[in-house]
Write an enzyme that holds these catalytic residues in place. Structure first.
Site, PDB file in Angstrom:
ATOM      1  N   ASP A   1      -1.880 -24.597  15.048  1.00 40.27           N
ATOM      2  CA  ASP A   1      -3.069 -24.068  14.441  1.00 40.27           C
ATOM      3  C   ASP A   1      -2.582 -23.261  13.146  1.00 40.27           C
ATOM      4  OD1 ASP A   1      -4.598 -24.729  16.683  1.00 40.27           O
ATOM      5  OD2 ASP A   1      -5.768 -22.855  16.751  1.00 40.27           O
TER       6      ASP A   1
ATOM      7  N   HIS B   1       1.284 -22.170  17.002  1.00 41.14           N
ATOM      8  CA  HIS B   1       0.748 -21.987  15.421  1.00 41.14           C
ATOM      9  C   HIS B   1       2.076 -22.566  14.933  1.00 41.14           C
ATOM     10  CE1 HIS B   1      -1.899 -19.321  17.522  1.00 41.14           C
ATOM     11  NE2 HIS B   1      -2.842 -19.290  16.322  1.00 41.14           N
TER      12      HIS B   1
HETATM   13 NI    NI Z   1      -6.113 -19.856  13.885  1.00 42.73          NI
END
Ligand code: NI
Length: 488
Positions: A297, A439
């Protein structure tokens, strides 16, 4: 020589007298020879010498010589299913869903049949299944011919136990690469020519063999481009004892159906090329292989995202990127690099707010601006979204207009910023079918990927994109997904 050897010799003689070229006889072990399989030519006796590992090569194995079919890609699986260790290898072909589904249902049928009574195969059985068990099963489905508009897939199951018993079963499937239509090997033959061929191959005369005698079906037929027909079938009197014979082109021509003659024509034509499918959308069946979807992400990031792409490419791992609109607008060439490499991309809003704290028009604006940024950078609009912080309520779900992909495993990589913390956390919590949250904007996340990915792959996980993980289960706009539901 035991009873099996005697009947084999009789079958052999009969086939020989029928002036058919016998390529080989392949028999399941009779429990007395000590060898799971015995390979014999017409003029040879069945060996009674105990044979050491590894298994002798079956002559019918030579028929398995895989060819490269356009759009084909290989899959493998090692699983502990009941008493069996199963080693499976098979090939899917891009753009032929009918063939891929046929291979899947055949494979699941084999795996379910090997599972203990009352249970079914589960992908978790293919995790950490390297150690041998008493029974070994080798399962294969691979293209053995690809020419013109025809691909021929040979499906085979070979099993053996420590007590010298063994069995082998095989079949060929014909697929038209333009229409997608599937045919069985038996359809190469005119129906009226089947009993004669069956009796020649099994040694039981057609006029003696009553229809009720449960003649095993002739399902494994291979036609050479010059017209010779190789038929492999089970001998009567028990599963798993096979015989192969090759008929001359002249004999075969008289037995072929219209479809058989069509196949013969195609086998002499050049293979028709096939359009490629994006790697993130290629067919994978996560009811068969243990899958996990790694998701990243908050990117794309100009420095860390390309580093991750290099690791994923080297490990041949699929992944999904949930990009923010603002980072996509700031790094459009990186977003394009992700898309061009074939990875799946999802919408992660423009400015990464708590959507549950926004009025609905603002929620919609977050989604639309991000769609526009991703479309401008990559040429495609994302089909799925992930709400920041996983925060969504009924109103948000109704507003985003896409399926909401949350996660089953939260690495907390952004919090620990430490591979020694988040890698073990993911490995401990992951199960087949899970979506994993990470991430790609965190350098420490990138630092842990090599170890995480190679460990998961070493355990047997297939790392897939989110669309692949959910293939065969609908992803509905406004619904929330965390992991693939298990097969009922
Ligand atoms: Ni996020």
């Amino acid at each position: 020589m035991g009873r099996t050897g005697g009947s084999v010799a009789a079958a052999c003689l009969r086939i020989f007298l029928a002036a058919i070229c016998v390529v080989a006889l392949i028999c399941g072990g009779d429990g007395t020879s000590g060898a799971p399989y015995v390979t014999m030519r017409p003029h040879e006796r069945v060996s009674s010498q105990p044979q050491a590992e590894p298994l002798p090569t079956l002559v019918s194995d030579m028929l398995d010589r895989a060819v490269g079919a356009p759009g084909g890609y290989p899959m493998t699986l090692t699983a502990h299913v009941g008493d069996h260790r199963v080693n499976a290898s098979w090939t899917y072909i891009d753009g032929l869903p009918g063939l891929n589904m046929q291979v899947d249902s055949w494979l699941l049928g084999v795996l379910d049949a090997a599972a203990p009574a009352g249970s079914r195969y589960r992908p978790a059985m293919a995790l950490n299944a390297l150690q041998p068990l008493n029974q070994e099963m080798t399962v294969s489905a691979a293209p053995v011919q690809a020419a013109g508009t025809i691909v021929v897939v040979r499906e085979k199951v070979k099993s053996s136990g420590t007590n010298g018993t063994g069995s082998v079963r095989s079949a060929t499937v014909y697929v038209d690469t333009v229409t997608g239509q599937l045919r069985s090997g038996a359809e190469l033959l005119r129906p009226e020519s089947v009993p004669g061929i069956q009796s020649r191959i099994t040694g039981v005369p057609a006029d003696i063999a009553a229809p009720s005698q449960q003649e095993p079906p002739v399902t494994d037929l291979l036609l050479s481009p010059s017209g010779e027909l190789t038929v492999t079938a089970e001998l009567p009197g028990g599963p798993g004892r096979q015989v192969s014979m090759t008929m001359s082109a002249g004999d075969a021509r008289a037995a072929l159906s219209d479809y058989g003659r069509h196949v013969l024509g195609q086998l002499n034509a050049a293979a028709v090329p096939r359009p490629a499918t994006a790697p993130a959308l290629r067919h994978v069946n996560c009811d068969i292989v243990p899958c996990a979807a790694l998701t990243y992400d908050d990117g794309p990031d100009a420095r860390t995202t390309p580093q991750l792409l290099a690791i994923l490419a080297e490990r041949k791992a699929q992944a999904t990127f949930f990009m923010t609109g603002s980072n996509t607008a700031a790094n459009p060439s990186i977003a394009k690099q992700v898309a061009d490499a074939g990875y799946a991309i999802g919408n992660h809003t423009y400015s990464h707010p708590y959507l549950t704290k926004l009025p609905i028009p603002a929620v919609k604006k977050e989604i639309e601006r991000t769609d526009a940024a991703i479309l401008a950078a990559t040429g495609s609009t994302p089909a799925m979204m992930r709400p920041p912080y996983g925060a969504a309520d009924a109103a948000v779900q109704g507003a985003v207009g896409k399926p909401l992909i949350i996660w089953a495993v939260d690495s907390l990589d952004w919090q620990s910023k430490n591979p020694a913390a988040f890698v073990p956390k993911v490995l401990k919590e992951i199960t087949p079918g899970a979506v994993v949250l990470m991430h790609d904007v965190q350098p420490t996340t990138i630092a842990g990927q090599q170890e995480l990915i190679s460990t998961l792959q070493g355990q047997g996980y297939r790392l897939v994109s989110v669309p692949q993980l959910f293939e065969g289960t609908p992803l509905i706009p406004g619904h929330v997904y965390r992991s693939r539901p298990a097969r009922p």
